[in-house]
Design a protein around this motif. Structure first.
Motif, PDB file in Angstrom:
ATOM      1  N   ASN A 113       0.894  -0.996  -0.077  1.00  0.00           N
ATOM      2  CA  ASN A 113      -0.268   0.451  -0.136  1.00  0.00           C
ATOM      3  C   ASN A 113       0.812   1.355   0.174  1.00  0.00           C
ATOM      4  N   ALA A 114       2.596   0.766   0.078  1.00  0.00           N
ATOM      5  CA  ALA A 114       2.946   2.405  -0.224  1.00  0.00           C
ATOM      6  C   ALA A 114       3.987   3.087  -0.670  1.00  0.00           C
ATOM      7  N   VAL A 115       3.473   2.209  -2.493  1.00  0.00           N
ATOM      8  CA  VAL A 115       4.014   2.244  -3.624  1.00  0.00           C
ATOM      9  C   VAL A 115       3.595   4.524  -3.718  1.00  0.00           C
ATOM     10  N   ASN A 116       2.230   4.399  -4.121  1.00  0.00           N
ATOM     11  CA  ASN A 116       1.412   5.626  -3.874  1.00  0.00           C
ATOM     12  C   ASN A 116       1.264   5.724  -5.105  1.00  0.00           C
ATOM     13  N   ASP A 117       1.974   5.272  -6.714  1.00  0.00           N
ATOM     14  CA  ASP A 117       2.455   5.274  -7.324  1.00  0.00           C
ATOM     15  C   ASP A 117       3.601   6.542  -7.288  1.00  0.00           C
ATOM     16  N   ASN A 118       4.436   6.055  -6.781  1.00  0.00           N
ATOM     17  CA  ASN A 118       6.045   5.963  -6.714  1.00  0.00           C
ATOM     18  C   ASN A 118       6.632   5.695  -7.906  1.00  0.00           C
ATOM     19  N   LYS A 119       6.997   6.414  -9.131  1.00  0.00           N
ATOM     20  CA  LYS A 119       7.840   5.713  -9.919  1.00  0.00           C
ATOM     21  C   LYS A 119       9.251   5.385  -9.889  1.00  0.00           C
ATOM     22  N   ASN A 120      10.359   5.203  -8.484  1.00  0.00           N
ATOM     23  CA  ASN A 120      11.249   5.613  -7.894  1.00  0.00           C
ATOM     24  C   ASN A 120      10.926   3.645  -8.103  1.00  0.00           C
ATOM     25  N   VAL A 121      10.087   3.157  -7.054  1.00  0.00           N
ATOM     26  CA  VAL A 121      10.008   2.007  -7.093  1.00  0.00           C
ATOM     27  C   VAL A 121       9.969   0.989  -8.285  1.00  0.00           C
ATOM     28  N   LYS A 122      11.283   0.028  -8.189  1.00  0.00           N
ATOM     29  CA  LYS A 122      11.459  -1.072  -9.381  1.00  0.00           C
ATOM     30  C   LYS A 122      10.437  -1.859  -9.219  1.00  0.00           C
ATOM     31  N   ALA A 123      11.272  -2.342  -7.692  1.00  0.00           N
ATOM     32  CA  ALA A 123       9.955  -4.192  -7.862  1.00  0.00           C
ATOM     33  C   ALA A 123      10.166  -4.024  -5.720  1.00  0.00           C
ATOM     34  N   LEU A 124       9.094  -4.589  -5.672  1.00  0.00           N
ATOM     35  CA  LEU A 124       8.872  -4.905  -5.041  1.00  0.00           C
ATOM     36  C   LEU A 124       9.306  -7.130  -4.167  1.00  0.00           C
ATOM     37  N   VAL A 125      10.056  -7.047  -2.493  1.00  0.00           N
ATOM     38  CA  VAL A 125      10.375  -8.560  -2.591  1.00  0.00           C
ATOM     39  C   VAL A 125       9.121  -8.512  -0.940  1.00  0.00           C
ATOM     40  N   TYR A 126       9.033  -9.974  -1.256  1.00  0.00           N
ATOM     41  CA  TYR A 126       8.060 -10.417  -0.113  1.00  0.00           C
ATOM     42  C   TYR A 126       9.258 -11.361   0.741  1.00  0.00           C
ATOM     43  N   VAL A 127       9.244 -11.450   1.814  1.00  0.00           N
ATOM     44  CA  VAL A 127      10.126 -11.551   2.828  1.00  0.00           C
ATOM     45  C   VAL A 127       8.895 -12.173   4.257  1.00  0.00           C
ATOM     46  N   ALA A 128       8.371 -13.544   3.451  1.00  0.00           N
ATOM     47  CA  ALA A 128       7.303 -13.947   4.234  1.00  0.00           C
ATOM     48  C   ALA A 128       6.425 -13.286   4.780  1.00  0.00           C
ATOM     49  N   GLY A 129       5.935 -12.294   3.953  1.00  0.00           N
ATOM     50  CA  GLY A 129       5.289 -11.524   3.799  1.00  0.00           C
ATOM     51  C   GLY A 129       3.874 -11.526   3.031  1.00  0.00           C
ATOM     52  N   PHE A 130       2.812 -10.774   3.601  1.00  0.00           N
ATOM     53  CA  PHE A 130       1.619 -10.992   3.065  1.00  0.00           C
ATOM     54  C   PHE A 130       1.537  -9.912   1.841  1.00  0.00           C
ATOM     55  N   ALA A 131       1.272 -10.467   0.972  1.00  0.00           N
ATOM     56  CA  ALA A 131       0.643  -9.797  -0.279  1.00  0.00           C
ATOM     57  C   ALA A 131      -0.729  -9.335  -0.670  1.00  0.00           C
ATOM     58  N   PRO A 132      -0.998  -8.604  -0.023  1.00  0.00           N
ATOM     59  CA  PRO A 132      -2.958  -8.453  -0.338  1.00  0.00           C
ATOM     60  C   PRO A 132      -4.035  -7.990  -1.168  1.00  0.00           C
ATOM     61  N   ASP A 133      -4.592  -8.413  -1.326  1.00  0.00           N
ATOM     62  CA  ASP A 133      -5.304  -7.637  -2.979  1.00  0.00           C
ATOM     63  C   ASP A 133      -6.849  -6.707  -1.899  1.00  0.00           C
ATOM     64  N   THR A 134      -6.716  -5.306  -2.548  1.00  0.00           N
ATOM     65  CA  THR A 134      -8.374  -5.008  -1.794  1.00  0.00           C
ATOM     66  C   THR A 134      -9.181  -5.815  -1.265  1.00  0.00           C
ATOM     67  N   GLY A 135      -9.135  -4.907  -0.021  1.00  0.00           N
ATOM     68  CA  GLY A 135      -9.955  -5.860   0.594  1.00  0.00           C
ATOM     69  C   GLY A 135     -10.068  -6.926   1.727  1.00  0.00           C
ATOM     70  N   GLU A 136      -8.475  -6.990   1.039  1.00  0.00           N
ATOM     71  CA  GLU A 136      -7.923  -8.438   2.113  1.00  0.00           C
ATOM     72  C   GLU A 136      -7.161  -7.894   3.359  1.00  0.00           C
ATOM     73  N   THR A 137      -7.410  -8.852   5.258  1.00  0.00           N
ATOM     74  CA  THR A 137      -6.885  -8.473   5.858  1.00  0.00           C
ATOM     75  C   THR A 137      -5.718  -9.241   6.515  1.00  0.00           C
ATOM     76  N   ALA A 138      -4.600  -8.772   7.312  1.00  0.00           N
ATOM     77  CA  ALA A 138      -4.073  -9.820   6.796  1.00  0.00           C
ATOM     78  C   ALA A 138      -4.267 -11.359   7.932  1.00  0.00           C
ATOM     79  N   ALA A 139      -5.001 -10.771   9.074  1.00  0.00           N
ATOM     80  CA  ALA A 139      -5.555 -12.057   9.841  1.00  0.00           C
ATOM     81  C   ALA A 139      -6.482 -12.707   8.960  1.00  0.00           C
ATOM     82  N   GLU A 140      -7.487 -12.684   7.907  1.00  0.00           N
ATOM     83  CA  GLU A 140      -8.246 -13.697   7.046  1.00  0.00           C
ATOM     84  C   GLU A 140      -7.464 -14.065   6.072  1.00  0.00           C
ATOM     85  N   LEU A 141      -6.038 -13.266   5.978  1.00  0.00           N
ATOM     86  CA  LEU A 141      -5.261 -14.502   4.866  1.00  0.00           C
ATOM     87  C   LEU A 141      -4.437 -15.547   5.713  1.00  0.00           C
TER      88      LEU A 141
END
Length: 273
Positions: A113-141
């Motif tokens: 949720n933090a990128v906010n169209d920041n063009k400098n962010v070239k990649a995301l790396v999820y390290v045992a991390g949540f990658a939710p879709d719209t409306g999903e929560t960490a608890a539910e996932l």
């Protein structure tokens, strides 16, 4: 000394001076080229998750810094998905050049949720991390597939003045639940310094996910008891992960127990397109 000998001596000195000058210039050129190569590396921004703090990245940071990467380990507030993401976004806005954004555990929901169209962010790396879709929560996932045993290991909530609740893992259960492949002495320290997350943050719906427009990489352990491996596999496939690494036998804190593997994935994400 006759004139001929004198002229030969002067000529020899000029040749030596010219050689030394060329060597110095060449050496400076190598130094400048090396500096430029380092300057071209993206900044690696690491966001920790719940029940952890920025030092959880220390082993990864040490290796990245040694390789010449600019790095920042953000102190994630752990108060709520939107507010935490806004905080991380403000950090990103102050960084010049390309960025690889890395999130562990709940930190994955934050970077989503933090990128906010920041063009400098070239990649995301999820390290045992949540990658939710719209409306999903960490608890539910975390409960979407069997395997998470976090709930029973939580300590009685700490009541906050605003009516919310802070959550911790019971210290005597921290090693087995959170970091079973880390030495017990280390996990005792981690348990003592763990930072709480609000109950509301784990139940807050995610916004539009950055992984739909930003390339993503995933790494997680096969024995993660916080976010089951099946959940992480599902999220990685859904995000069309460029690379997904499963570390056999690793716990939830794969960046502590297997920093080399995590650094390797980050470097792959940081590589020029």
């Amino acid at each position: 000394m006759n004139m001929l000998t004198f002229r030969k001596g002067i000529r020899l000195l000029l040749i030596v001076a010219l050689f030394l000058g060329t060597t110095i210039i060449t050496s400076l050129g190598v130094t400048l080229n090396t500096a430029n190569a380092q300057d071209s590396k993206p900044t690696i921004v690491l966001v920790h998750g719940a029940f952890a703090e920025s030092s959880s990245w220390n082993s990864v940071l040490t290796k990245l810094i040694a390789k010449g990467y600019p790095t920042t380990a953000v102190a994630n507030p752990l108060r709520g998905v939107e507010s935490d993401a806004n905080y991380v976004s403000s950090v990103l806005n102050g960084i010049k050049g390309s960025i690889v954004l890395v999130g562990h555990s709940y930190g994955g929901a934050v970077i989503t949720n933090a990128v906010n169209d920041n063009k400098n962010v070239k990649a995301l790396v999820y390290v045992a991390g949540f990658a939710p879709d719209t409306g999903e929560t960490a608890a539910e996932l975390s409960g979407r597939y069997p395997g998470s045993t976090l709930g029973p290991t939580l300590a009685p909530p700490v009541a906050l003045t605003d009516g919310g609740k802070d959550l911790y893992i019971q210290q005597d259960k921290f090693h087995a639940q959170f970091a079973a492949d880390v030495p017990v002495a280390d996990t005792k320290l981690m348990a003592s310094t763990q930072r709480p997350i609000t109950e509301a943050a784990l139940n807050e719906a995610s916004g539009a996910p950055a992984w739909k427009s930003t390339p993503s990489w995933f790494i997680y352990g096969s024995r993660d008891l916080n976010i089951p491996a099946a959940v992480q596999s599902f999220m990685a496939k859904r995000a069309n992960s460029k690379e997904t690494i499963v570390v056999n036998g690793a716990s939830h804190v794969v960046m502590i127990s297997h920093p080399d593997a995590v650094v390797k994935v980050i470097e792959h994400a940081a590589a020029p397109n």
